[in-house]
Design an enzyme around this catalytic site. Structure first.
Site, PDB file in Angstrom:
ATOM      1  N   HIS A 151      22.194 -51.647 103.458  1.00  0.00           N
ATOM      2  CA  HIS A 151      20.585 -52.348 104.137  1.00  0.00           C
ATOM      3  C   HIS A 151      21.188 -53.261 104.977  1.00  0.00           C
ATOM      4  CE1 HIS A 151      21.903 -56.154 102.066  1.00  0.00           C
ATOM      5  NE2 HIS A 151      22.446 -55.378 100.993  1.00  0.00           N
ATOM      6  N   ASP A 152      19.725 -53.210 105.636  1.00  0.00           N
ATOM      7  CA  ASP A 152      20.289 -54.701 107.241  1.00  0.00           C
ATOM      8  C   ASP A 152      21.423 -54.198 108.016  1.00  0.00           C
ATOM      9  OD1 ASP A 152      17.951 -55.840 106.258  1.00  0.00           O
ATOM     10  OD2 ASP A 152      18.902 -56.022 104.388  1.00  0.00           O
ATOM     11  N   GLY A 196      26.654 -53.923 102.829  1.00  0.00           N
ATOM     12  CA  GLY A 196      24.986 -54.695 103.540  1.00  0.00           C
ATOM     13  C   GLY A 196      25.432 -55.430 104.531  1.00  0.00           C
TER      14      GLY A 196
END
Length: 256
Positions: free
Chosen positions: A120-121, A138
């Site tokens: 994520h991200d 992440g």
């Protein structure tokens, strides 16, 4: 006109451009936007929040815009943006963002090899080659034209500089500055990526300047003083400024 296998599922709310090929057993969820001339081989899953550009190919088992593997995620609407001309090989997983940044980004002209993971991200640049089974935790950032070998493990929040070469099997929890080779155990600076830089059209003079810049910074007991000395030696040289600003802005510290 799109070619969609009768054995594929495309949600009525999905937005597709033109001339896409969607093979059997693919699943295209709602709240997805797909451009033109993409090819989805069999058994590719595109989850909600995906925003895919043009001329990409996705191989069997790839899973795009998956739910983040983050216990802080509470189902908020987030995105996974993928640019153009990417090759996403078998069983690659790319998570969508969380409330932290909202979007996971993969740029253009990248090769993501089999079984690698983008959490994520993360923000991945352009022209990357990322080896089999490499995993980014992440909010990792990878600058343009990096080459990352197989089975590399990156701690969350790390940044990887442009034009680097990272040895297979490396694992690290600090930033890797640009233009270098990183490897061994623990992962450390192993010199300048000379072959890679020459292939990218860097002149011998520029390579020498990059090499001397790292020699100046690493040889100095205090990195801040080394940066100041390097800037004084090579004022206005963009490669030197990239190195210096990368190190200055590092939140996790750099490998040595």
């Amino acid at each position: 006109m799109n070619q969609i296998s009768p054995m594929a599922f495309v949600d009525p709310e999905a937005k597709l451009g033109d001339n896409n090929i969607i093979g059997p057993f693919c699943y295209i969820d709602k709240n997805t936007v797909i451009g033109d001339n993409n090819k989805f081989y069999n058994s590719v899953t595109v989850h909600a929040g995906a925003r895919i550009g043009n001329n990409n190919e996705f191989f069997p088992g790839a899973s795009i815009s998956t739910k983040p593997q983050d216990l802080k995620y509470r189902g908020e609407d987030t995105l996974c943006e993928i640019g153009d001309n990417n090759s996403v090989r078998e069983n690659v997983t790319i998570s969508r963002g969380t409330a932290s940044k909202g979007t996971t980004i993969v740029g253009s002209n990248n090769l993501l090899m089999e079984n690698m993971h983008v959490a994520h991200d993360c923000v991945l640049g352009n022209g990357l080659i990322i080896g089999n089974s490499t995993k980014f935790a992440g909010e990792v950032t990878v600058d343009d034209n990096a080459i990352i070998s197989a089975v590399v493990l990156s701690h969350q929040f790390c940044r990887i500089g442009g034009y680097v070469m990272i040895q297979g099997g490396s694992r690290f929890s600090q930033d890797i500055p640009p233009y270098i080779i990183a490897g061994k155990e623990p992962t450390r600076y192993c010199g300048i990526n000379i072959v890679g830089l020459r292939r990218r059209g860097f002149s011998n003079e520029t390579i020498d300047i990059i090499h001397d810049t790292y020699r100046t910074i690493y040889a100095n007991g205090i990195i801040k003083d080394g940066i100041q000395e390097a800037r004084a030696k090579y004022p206005g040289v963009k490669e030197v400024e990239y190195i210096c600003s990368f190190i200055e802005n590092s939140k996790r510290g750099i490998i040595r």
